[in-house]
Write a protein that holds these residues in place. Structure first.
Motif, PDB file in Angstrom:
ATOM      1  N   ARG A  65       1.100  -4.120   0.684  1.00 57.10           N
ATOM      2  CA  ARG A  65       1.104  -4.474  -0.733  1.00 57.10           C
ATOM      3  C   ARG A  65       1.303  -3.404  -1.641  1.00 57.10           C
ATOM      4  O   ARG A  65       3.116  -3.809  -2.015  1.00 57.10           O
ATOM      5  CB  ARG A  65      -0.026  -5.004  -1.508  1.00 57.10           C
ATOM      6  CG  ARG A  65       0.566  -5.266  -2.594  1.00 57.10           C
ATOM      7  CD  ARG A  65       0.615  -6.863  -2.765  1.00 57.10           C
ATOM      8  NE  ARG A  65       1.254  -6.758  -3.714  1.00 57.10           N
ATOM      9  CZ  ARG A  65       2.678  -8.000  -4.305  1.00 57.10           C
ATOM     10  NH1 ARG A  65       3.018  -8.278  -2.883  1.00 57.10           N
ATOM     11  NH2 ARG A  65       2.405  -8.150  -5.509  1.00 57.10           N
ATOM     12  N   ASP A  66       1.516  -2.208  -1.437  1.00 57.60           N
ATOM     13  CA  ASP A  66       2.177  -0.649  -2.249  1.00 57.60           C
ATOM     14  C   ASP A  66       1.947   0.331  -1.222  1.00 57.60           C
ATOM     15  O   ASP A  66       0.809   0.753  -0.741  1.00 57.60           O
ATOM     16  CB  ASP A  66       1.585  -0.731  -3.328  1.00 57.60           C
ATOM     17  CG  ASP A  66       2.455   0.084  -4.505  1.00 57.60           C
ATOM     18  OD1 ASP A  66       3.167   0.526  -4.083  1.00 57.60           O
ATOM     19  OD2 ASP A  66       2.237  -0.008  -5.300  1.00 57.60           O
ATOM     20  N   VAL A  67       2.644   1.464  -1.705  1.00 54.87           N
ATOM     21  CA  VAL A  67       1.760   2.595  -1.034  1.00 54.87           C
ATOM     22  C   VAL A  67       2.229   4.021  -1.784  1.00 54.87           C
ATOM     23  O   VAL A  67       3.486   4.030  -2.866  1.00 54.87           O
ATOM     24  CB  VAL A  67       2.863   3.373   0.392  1.00 54.87           C
ATOM     25  CG1 VAL A  67       3.010   4.628   0.384  1.00 54.87           C
ATOM     26  CG2 VAL A  67       3.429   2.573   1.764  1.00 54.87           C
ATOM     27  N   ALA A  68       1.259   4.958  -1.737  1.00 52.06           N
ATOM     28  CA  ALA A  68       1.507   5.652  -3.005  1.00 52.06           C
ATOM     29  C   ALA A  68       1.394   6.898  -2.148  1.00 52.06           C
ATOM     30  O   ALA A  68       0.497   7.024  -1.539  1.00 52.06           O
ATOM     31  CB  ALA A  68       0.206   5.535  -4.227  1.00 52.06           C
ATOM     32  N   ILE A  69       1.665   8.249  -2.642  1.00 54.25           N
ATOM     33  CA  ILE A  69       1.997   9.413  -2.273  1.00 54.25           C
ATOM     34  C   ILE A  69       2.426  10.455  -3.125  1.00 54.25           C
ATOM     35  O   ILE A  69       2.849  10.671  -4.032  1.00 54.25           O
ATOM     36  CB  ILE A  69       3.028   9.671  -1.056  1.00 54.25           C
ATOM     37  CG1 ILE A  69       2.920   8.724   0.248  1.00 54.25           C
ATOM     38  CG2 ILE A  69       3.316  10.721  -0.388  1.00 54.25           C
ATOM     39  CD1 ILE A  69       3.879   8.780   1.255  1.00 54.25           C
ATOM     40  N   VAL A  70       0.651  11.629  -3.413  1.00 57.25           N
ATOM     41  CA  VAL A  70       0.849  12.428  -4.258  1.00 57.25           C
ATOM     42  C   VAL A  70       0.838  13.808  -3.512  1.00 57.25           C
ATOM     43  O   VAL A  70      -0.590  13.644  -2.792  1.00 57.25           O
ATOM     44  CB  VAL A  70      -0.150  12.710  -5.527  1.00 57.25           C
ATOM     45  CG1 VAL A  70      -0.063  13.339  -6.412  1.00 57.25           C
ATOM     46  CG2 VAL A  70       0.330  10.573  -6.401  1.00 57.25           C
TER      47      VAL A  70
ATOM     48  N   ALA B 144      -3.338  12.984  -1.622  1.00 61.31           N
ATOM     49  CA  ALA B 144      -3.951  11.628  -1.076  1.00 61.31           C
ATOM     50  C   ALA B 144      -2.474  11.124  -1.078  1.00 61.31           C
ATOM     51  O   ALA B 144      -1.074  10.589  -1.626  1.00 61.31           O
ATOM     52  CB  ALA B 144      -3.984  11.720  -2.769  1.00 61.31           C
ATOM     53  N   ILE B 145      -3.205   9.915  -0.395  1.00 58.07           N
ATOM     54  CA  ILE B 145      -1.739   8.918   0.395  1.00 58.07           C
ATOM     55  C   ILE B 145      -2.880   8.222  -0.339  1.00 58.07           C
ATOM     56  O   ILE B 145      -3.990   7.999   0.499  1.00 58.07           O
ATOM     57  CB  ILE B 145      -1.382   9.004   1.323  1.00 58.07           C
ATOM     58  CG1 ILE B 145      -0.098  10.239   1.663  1.00 58.07           C
ATOM     59  CG2 ILE B 145      -0.779   7.641   2.514  1.00 58.07           C
ATOM     60  CD1 ILE B 145      -0.542  11.067   3.818  1.00 58.07           C
ATOM     61  N   ALA B 146      -2.172   6.871  -0.435  1.00 55.23           N
ATOM     62  CA  ALA B 146      -2.946   4.861  -0.738  1.00 55.23           C
ATOM     63  C   ALA B 146      -2.321   4.045  -0.309  1.00 55.23           C
ATOM     64  O   ALA B 146      -1.330   3.991  -0.563  1.00 55.23           O
ATOM     65  CB  ALA B 146      -3.546   5.226  -2.319  1.00 55.23           C
ATOM     66  N   VAL B 147      -2.276   2.988   0.244  1.00 56.86           N
ATOM     67  CA  VAL B 147      -1.981   2.361   1.191  1.00 56.86           C
ATOM     68  C   VAL B 147      -2.857   0.956   0.686  1.00 56.86           C
ATOM     69  O   VAL B 147      -3.976   0.558   1.457  1.00 56.86           O
ATOM     70  CB  VAL B 147      -1.858   2.059   2.845  1.00 56.86           C
ATOM     71  CG1 VAL B 147      -1.175   1.273   3.196  1.00 56.86           C
ATOM     72  CG2 VAL B 147      -1.058   3.706   3.088  1.00 56.86           C
ATOM     73  N   SER B 148      -2.028  -0.319   0.657  1.00 56.42           N
ATOM     74  CA  SER B 148      -3.007  -1.336   0.067  1.00 56.42           C
ATOM     75  C   SER B 148      -2.081  -2.567   1.719  1.00 56.42           C
ATOM     76  O   SER B 148      -0.156  -2.319   1.149  1.00 56.42           O
ATOM     77  CB  SER B 148      -2.759  -1.792  -0.692  1.00 56.42           C
ATOM     78  OG  SER B 148      -1.691  -1.531  -1.529  1.00 56.42           O
TER      79      SER B 148
END
Lengths: 86, 139
Positions: B72-77, B91-95
């Motif tokens: 659905r989405d990926v965020a990387i900071v 931090a890596i978030a994956v949905s």
């Protein structure tokens, strides 16, 4: 034939920047020229990079490139030591 | 969300940015600065990036992951500058609709980040010396 340039600036990072004592270096390499030629000129201009530069990749305009790649005039060239983010 | 920042990473905000009513799973990976490496004590770490290229590479990894798994989405900071011990450096978030692809993609993203994103860390050791880390390639 595109425009010509008689020098090439290479951006330096991390241990390469520290060893060279600067964050960029101007090399007398006429562009366009293959990355291998830029690598050779940098090795000659900065002997203190010996031992590290062999393990570095080059990036042209923010993309990793192989030594055969032709660096165009006006490109942003960077020496990329092995990365260690995370 | 793709970002490089000198500020503390707000992990809940990174996770929230990928949550969605269409995603039944969200995975957050957090990398933190470790005190001991091979018995040597680290006091703090510095992170440096080739920022324009690092942002482009992170964006490229996000796109590759989204093409490879039904995400659905990926965020990387990633944090830059001085990072004290125990704080979050990445931090890596994956949905995803289901948990499997989210876990797999999270692992894949941190592995690729460590191979190809132009970010470097410098260890500041407890004896006052410091060292840029340039790992030998594996295998």
């Amino acid at each position: 034939m595109g425009p010509m340039s008689d020098s090439c600036v290479v951006l330096l990072f991390a241990a390469a920047r520290e060893r060279a004592g600067r964050d960029r270096i101007r090399l007398e390499v006429a562009l366009p020229a293959p990355v291998a030629q830029v690598r050779g000129a940098l090795t000659e201009a900065c002997p203190e990079l010996t031992g590290l530069i062999e393990r570095c990749r080059f990036a042209v305009d923010n993309q990793f490139v192989e030594d055969e790649h032709e660096v165009p005039t006006g490109a942003e060239v960077a020496l990329i030591p092995p990365v260690s983010g995370g | 969300m793709i970002d490089l920042t000198d500020m503390k990473i707000d992990e809940p905000a990174v996770l929230d940015s990928v949550k969605s009513p269409l995603a039944g799973a969200a995975v957050l990976f957090v990398g933190t600065t470790r005190e001991f490496t091979d018995g040597k004590r680290t006091v703090w770490l510095d992170y440096e990036a080739y920022e324009a290229m690092a942002r482009g590479e992170l964006q490229r990894l996000r796109e590759l992951a989204m093409a490879r798994w039904p995400l659905r989405d990926v965020a990387i900071v990633h944090r830059l500058g001085e990072v004290p011990i125990g704080e979050t450096s990445v931090a890596i978030a994956v949905s995803s609709a289901h948990r499997g692809p989210a876990f797999e993609a999270g692992q894949w993203l941190i592995d690729r980040l460590k191979e190809s994103v132009p970010i470097w860390k410098r260890e500041r050791w407890s004896d006052g010396s410091s060292e840029w880390i340039h790992p030998e390639p594996l295998g």
